[in-house]
Motif scaffolding. Structure first.
Motif, short mmCIF file in Angstrom:
data_model
loop_
_atom_site.label_atom_id
_atom_site.label_comp_id
_atom_site.label_asym_id
_atom_site.label_seq_id
_atom_site.Cartn_x
_atom_site.Cartn_y
_atom_site.Cartn_z
N TRP A 177 0.83 -1.20 0.00
CA TRP A 177 0.00 0.00 0.00
C TRP A 177 0.87 1.26 0.00
CZ3 TRP A 177 -4.60 0.55 -1.59
CH2 TRP A 177 -5.60 -0.39 -1.35
N TRP A 213 -4.86 6.56 -2.67
CA TRP A 213 -4.24 5.27 -2.39
C TRP A 213 -3.97 4.51 -3.69
CZ3 TRP A 213 -2.65 3.64 2.34
CH2 TRP A 213 -3.12 4.34 3.45
N ILE A 221 -1.67 0.64 -5.05
CA ILE A 221 -0.85 -0.50 -4.67
C ILE A 221 0.23 -0.74 -5.72
CG2 ILE A 221 -2.59 -1.69 -3.28
CD1 ILE A 221 -3.07 -3.54 -5.66
#
Length: 411
Positions: A395, A402, A404
């Motif tokens: 993350w 956000w 990944i």
């Protein structure tokens, strides 16, 4: 040994999600475009029912909502292509409401309906453990996208579409070894999943030359997890629960200025976890199957996954964490995989006989470009996922929110 987390289940509820009650039979049929017509080996037999048993109300209702949405999208796709042998699919839903008794009652209702040919759920390991005997005794094909522990290879009619925790732990130990991390500890609830995780770490950590420093069992009334962190302060990595308890562990690690790696299994992908942990989750790594939504370049997404996710976005929208601002599709593709596998198996067997269906599912080999999850379905051992299907994701967060990064070791 077969072990998650629904996979992926998060215990903290996502706030501000409101869903009306389940539609009636006629409304569901209209919504799915079911007509009862068509041609094929099963034409004229009436609708083929698929059952879903999941928490549709209460703290875990987000799980049931996401499963229902993905199943509906995949059923619509199959129905528009002609259904199963010319017969249309219909979804029948029962709310387990986080009550094992209701889950068992729902399983009995499903096996008592001759039109139900497969059941998805009940989700959560304890609830499935209480129900799986009913399926086996009554020869009911079932597929589980929300059961993280247990051995499916011993079942005749049960299959798991979620990545089980044991292979997630195996993959995580591979990753820790690649980063020259020498020790790992566990902070987790004192429940069946926590005890299973403890067993997996005892098995897999030594396999990769990693010292396992033990299992710190949390309690629901803990005000802080600092005592647990203090006992594991020298561990190179700490694995945590995928719910609000795990976020509490991360807060304690931050308070203690812990310098090691925070890690977990696939539940760390969930918006509800990020809402609980917020910026404490930055840099945390987790093991999961194909998970591309928070990889921003959609051109890199697998074809079937992208088609399914974009259909979910268009029809149902996104879940957005009110605290974290993190987003995820309002669906879970591993539930849709159950329907994909069922339809393919039925067409292969040209039959809805449970023994023939179970044999056909076990013989499937569906490439990852053709599944809703983007994971190949090859469940000879009744598992859709195997260790080579698992990725390690990290993350991160920037001004745009956000995201990944796939940090899976290439070795």
């Amino acid at each position: 040994m077969r072990g998650p987390g629904m996979r992926w289940v998060a215990a903290a509820a996502v706030g501000a999600l409101v869903l009306s009650g389940c539609a009636g039979k006629e409304e569901r049929a209209a919504e799915s475009g079911q007509t009862g017509g068509g041609s094929g080996w099963n034409a004229g037999a009436g609708t083929v029912k698929v059952g879903l048993i999941s928490p549709m109300t209460g703290a875990y209702s987000i799980l049931g909502i996401l499963q229902e949405n993905s199943i509906r999208v995949e059923m619509d796709r199959i129905n528009q292509a002609g259904g199963i042998g010319g017969a249309k699919l219909e979804l029948v839903i029962r709310d387990s409401a986080l009550d094992p008794g209701k889950a068992v009652q729902a399983a009995n209702e499903m096996v008592g309906d001759s039109q139900v040919k497969m059941v998805v759920g009940p989700s959560l390991s304890a609830f499935y453990n209480a129900s799986k005997g009913i399926y086996e005794q009554n020869r009911m094909l079932n597929c589980q996208p929300g059961v993280g522990t247990g051995d499916f290879s011993v079942l005749k009619y049960g299959f798991r579409s979620q990545d089980p925790n044991d292979i997630g732990v195996d993959k995580m130990m591979q990753y820790l070894k690649s980063k020259d991390i020498k020790s790992v500890g566990l902070v987790y609830e004192a429940d069946d999943t926590g005890k299973a995780m403890d067993g997996y770490l005892k098995e897999y950590a030594p396999k990769y030359g990693i010292t396992y420093m033990g299992y710190q069992q949390t309690r629901p009334d803990d005000q802080s997890h600092r005592p647990y962190i203090d006992k594991l302060k020298d561990a190179g990595a700490i694995m945590v629960s995928s719910n609000a308890s795990g976020a509490k562990t991360m807060a304690a690690a931050d308070e203690a200025k812990y310098k090691g790696l925070m890690a977990g299994t696939s539940g760390l992908q969930n918006v509800s976890f990020l809402d609980a942990a917020q910026d404490l989750a930055i840099g945390a790594v987790f093991a999961a199957g194909n998970l591309q939504f928070n990889i921003r370049d959609r051109a890199t997404w697998k074809a079937g996954y992208r088609t399914h996710v974009e259909a979910i976005e268009k029809r149902f929208g996104l879940v957005e964490g009110p605290k974290s601002g993190a987003k995820m599709p309002k669906g879970t593709a591993i539930a849709a995989d159950c329907v994909t596998a069922f339809a393919k198996a039925a067409e292969t067997a040209k039959s809805l006989d449970p023994d023939k269906l179970a044999q056909a599912v076990a013989g499937l080999n569906i490439p990852d470009t053709e599944t809703p999850s983007g994971n190949a379905i090859k469940p000879a051992d009744h598992e859709f996922y195997h260790v080579d299907d698992i990725h390690i994701y990290r993350w991160d967060k920037d001004a745009n929110g956000w995201f990944i990064t796939d940090v899976t070791s290439k070795s």
